[in-house]
Scaffold this active site. Structure first.
Site, PDB file in Angstrom:
ATOM      1  N   ALA A 269       0.636  -1.309  -0.273  1.00 32.20           N
ATOM      2  CA  ALA A 269       0.167  -0.154   0.372  1.00 32.20           C
ATOM      3  C   ALA A 269       0.794   1.622   0.152  1.00 32.20           C
ATOM      4  O   ALA A 269       0.521   1.998  -0.602  1.00 32.20           O
ATOM      5  CB  ALA A 269      -0.800  -0.059   1.860  1.00 32.20           C
ATOM      6  N   GLY A 272      -0.108   5.268  -0.196  1.00 34.99           N
ATOM      7  CA  GLY A 272      -1.542   4.970   0.313  1.00 34.99           C
ATOM      8  C   GLY A 272      -2.298   6.391  -0.884  1.00 34.99           C
ATOM      9  O   GLY A 272      -2.970   6.618  -1.404  1.00 34.99           O
ATOM     10  N   GLY A 273      -1.396   6.512  -1.904  1.00 40.48           N
ATOM     11  CA  GLY A 273      -2.184   6.849  -3.505  1.00 40.48           C
ATOM     12  C   GLY A 273      -2.747   5.788  -4.157  1.00 40.48           C
ATOM     13  O   GLY A 273      -4.666   6.495  -4.396  1.00 40.48           O
ATOM     14  N   LYS A 274      -2.828   4.529  -3.844  1.00 38.58           N
ATOM     15  CA  LYS A 274      -3.825   4.435  -4.334  1.00 38.58           C
ATOM     16  C   LYS A 274      -4.826   3.567  -3.347  1.00 38.58           C
ATOM     17  O   LYS A 274      -6.189   3.233  -3.752  1.00 38.58           O
ATOM     18  CB  LYS A 274      -2.709   2.282  -5.127  1.00 38.58           C
ATOM     19  CG  LYS A 274      -2.274   2.784  -6.697  1.00 38.58           C
ATOM     20  CD  LYS A 274      -1.343   1.509  -7.441  1.00 38.58           C
ATOM     21  CE  LYS A 274      -0.715   2.152  -8.020  1.00 38.58           C
ATOM     22  NZ  LYS A 274       0.018   2.619  -7.604  1.00 38.58           N
ATOM     23  N   ASP A 292       2.189  -3.050   4.086  1.00 38.18           N
ATOM     24  CA  ASP A 292       2.623  -2.556   4.155  1.00 38.18           C
ATOM     25  C   ASP A 292       3.374  -2.558   4.951  1.00 38.18           C
ATOM     26  O   ASP A 292       3.021  -3.121   6.522  1.00 38.18           O
ATOM     27  CB  ASP A 292       3.106  -1.081   3.561  1.00 38.18           C
ATOM     28  CG  ASP A 292       4.327  -0.996   2.934  1.00 38.18           C
ATOM     29  OD1 ASP A 292       3.726  -0.735   1.830  1.00 38.18           O
ATOM     30  OD2 ASP A 292       5.176  -0.845   3.098  1.00 38.18           O
ATOM     31  N   ASP A 319       4.984  -8.268   6.454  1.00 41.33           N
ATOM     32  CA  ASP A 319       6.243  -8.613   5.202  1.00 41.33           C
ATOM     33  C   ASP A 319       4.617  -9.272   4.403  1.00 41.33           C
ATOM     34  O   ASP A 319       4.428 -10.969   5.182  1.00 41.33           O
ATOM     35  CB  ASP A 319       7.473  -9.366   6.317  1.00 41.33           C
ATOM     36  CG  ASP A 319       7.913  -9.700   4.394  1.00 41.33           C
ATOM     37  OD1 ASP A 319       7.541  -9.740   2.882  1.00 41.33           O
ATOM     38  OD2 ASP A 319       9.091  -9.941   4.987  1.00 41.33           O
ATOM     39  N   ASP A 338       0.793  -3.574  -5.139  1.00 38.17           N
ATOM     40  CA  ASP A 338       1.162  -2.826  -5.574  1.00 38.17           C
ATOM     41  C   ASP A 338       2.528  -3.216  -5.456  1.00 38.17           C
ATOM     42  O   ASP A 338       3.471  -2.823  -4.390  1.00 38.17           O
ATOM     43  CB  ASP A 338       0.612  -1.708  -5.167  1.00 38.17           C
ATOM     44  CG  ASP A 338       2.004   0.125  -6.260  1.00 38.17           C
ATOM     45  OD1 ASP A 338       2.207  -0.441  -7.005  1.00 38.17           O
ATOM     46  OD2 ASP A 338       1.085   0.802  -5.359  1.00 38.17           O
ATOM     47  N   CYS A 391       5.674  -0.128 -11.936  1.00 34.23           N
ATOM     48  CA  CYS A 391       5.985   0.620 -12.164  1.00 34.23           C
ATOM     49  C   CYS A 391       7.700   1.052 -12.956  1.00 34.23           C
ATOM     50  O   CYS A 391       8.689   1.715 -12.603  1.00 34.23           O
ATOM     51  CB  CYS A 391       5.959   2.607 -11.255  1.00 34.23           C
ATOM     52  SG  CYS A 391       7.428   1.952  -9.816  1.00 34.23           S
TER      53      CYS A 391
END
Length: 456
Positions: A269, A272-274, A292, A319, A338, A391
């Site tokens: 996470a 927290g953007g998504k 996270d 983890d 993510d 990304c």
């Protein structure tokens, strides 16, 4: 400004040794410095950011130029001497508004302030003056004779990455990608549609002196045209009406198609953007379990959630490459992974990453990504959707990870047919059914996403 810039660059280099434990992000170091110097004017703040990010963005080309005028190999120079000369070279090459004499004199002045030995001060003075004379006409390597070195130097990328892209993409595409990585990305924001519409936010920002344009792709995105003050002091930001997020990340989240009432598991996470985007889409109905392993990122996520006024988010610090502390019988309607990755798709936004990465990192991240998928998959409800996002542009972390996962999990398949009702998504789905954005093609961060469905 130059003294602060050299200090930030030096700290980043000491704490981000290739192959070692990752240190703080460059952005975090810059923001901390700005926080420690609140009286800096906006032009000074902008210059500091320009100098720091510019030196690290163009470090490869700067070092090549320094090597042409130095009697010592660049990698043998005193670290502070090298950073002073990098700063000088960057100003000479890229900042026309700063006179060459000022760039040279400031470097010598800083060498004295740091009490370097007289011999090193003299070296800085001599090398800086040679650079002022030689630049910008210093010839670069010839692509016909030294294709890898030419690409690496001209676009300031490590040689291993230049060689990789030349082999994988071909010369024309490799040059386009590397050049795109040196462009400044747009200032994209995501509108908190739980509180305000994009059109209304544009009006609010206009009253705050911020001109914006509608996002080119995302239905909840805006692009800031110019920014002459700290965005974090704007009333609209403090009220939680928006947050910074590239349009590629906004679009990728839409692939998951969350519906009000859904239970969602999010692995990786981060800040927290998504997470907050998913919470917006749930409209207060449903729950998100955001996972996270970083306490600092979890704290940042919680602050962001609170600022945006979003509910239905539970935090789990663990983890996720290991067994998850979730009831074995629990199932989620949607899972978003993510995944941690090399970040080679966001080099224009984080230029320093190119100097941290090594060839072996791709396989290292692929192992982490496979572990996250393996741990999360059992919690997927039959008929549900799993979204894998990175990304990075590299297949070892993208297609190869997906192929291996699908071979070992025959109950999952790449989602067939249209992946979203949102027409904004369609142009970014390739022939293999993967979502992909590229900086050189779309002027977006480089994202990859795969949407998988679990059979009923």
């Amino acid at each position: 400004m130059r003294g602060l810039a050299v200090e930030i660059i030096s700290i980043w280099q000491k704490t981000n040794v290739p192959g070692g434990a990752p240190g703080p992000f460059l952005d975090a170091l810059i923001e901390q410095t700005l926080s420690d110097h609140p009286r800096l004017s906006h032009p000074d703040r902008a210059l500091l950011r320009e100098l720091v990010t510019g030196v690290l963005r163009w470090r490869g080309r700067l070092d090549y130029a320094i090597g042409q005028v130095s009697h010592q190999p660049v990698n043998k120079l005193h670290p502070l001497v090298l950073n002073l000369l990098r700063l000088t070279t960057y100003q000479l090459l890229f900042l026309d508004r700063i006179p060459a004499s000022a760039a040279v004199n400031e470097s010598v002045k800083l060498a004295k302030i740091h009490r370097l030995p007289p011999a090193l001060i003299g070296f800085v003075n001599a090398a800086a003056r040679k650079l002022a004379t030689a630049l910008p006409d210093l010839p670069l390597p010839d692509p016909e004779i030294e294709p890898v070195t030419a690409l690496a130097v001209a676009t300031s990328h490590p040689e291993w990455l230049a060689a990789r892209w030349l082999e994988r993409l071909g010369p024309e595409a490799a040059w386009k990608r590397a050049q795109a990585n040196n462009l400044h990305p747009p200032l994209s924001i995501r509108v908190n549609t739980a509180l305000i519409s994009p059109a209304t936010l544009q009006v609010v920002l206009q009253t705050e002196g911020i001109a914006t344009e509608s996002g080119r792709f995302s239905p909840v995105g805006l692009t800031i045209c110019s920014l002459k003050q700290s965005p974090f002091n704007l009333p609209s930001y403090q009220r939680g009406l928006w947050l910074f997020q590239d349009e590629a990340a906004q679009l990728a989240t839409l692939l998951l198609q969350p519906q009000p009432g859904h239970g969602i598991l999010e692995i990786g996470a981060g800040r927290g953007g998504k997470t907050t985007h998913l919470a917006q889409l749930l409209r207060g109905k449903g729950r998100i379990l955001a996972v996270d392993h970083s306490l600092e990122r979890m704290a940042a996520l919680n602050r962001s959630r609170q600022r945006l006024g979003l509910t239905g988010v539970d935090l789990l610090l663990t983890d996720a490459t290991l067994s998850l502390p979730i009831q074995p019988e629990h199932r989620f309607d949607r899972i978003l992974i993510d995944a941690p990755c090399s970040g080679l798709g966001v080099l224009r936004r984080h230029p320093e990453l190119r100097w941290r990465r090594q060839p072996g990192d791709l396989d290292r991240f692929a192992r982490l990504q496979a572990a996250l998928l393996r741990q999360a998959a059992p919690y997927m409800r039959p008929g549900g959707l799993l979204l894998y996002i990175t990304c990075t542009t590299e297949p070892e972390e993208n297609e190869s990870v997906m192929a291996a996962f699908l071979r070992s999990h025959p109950d999952f398949a790449l989602h067939p047919g249209p992946v979203s009702d949102a027409p904004e998504i369609t142009p970014f789905i390739d022939a293999d059914g993967y979502f992909r954005t590229l900086p050189e093609r779309h002027d977006l961060d480089g994202f990859f996403a795969a949407l998988l469905a679990k059979e009923r």
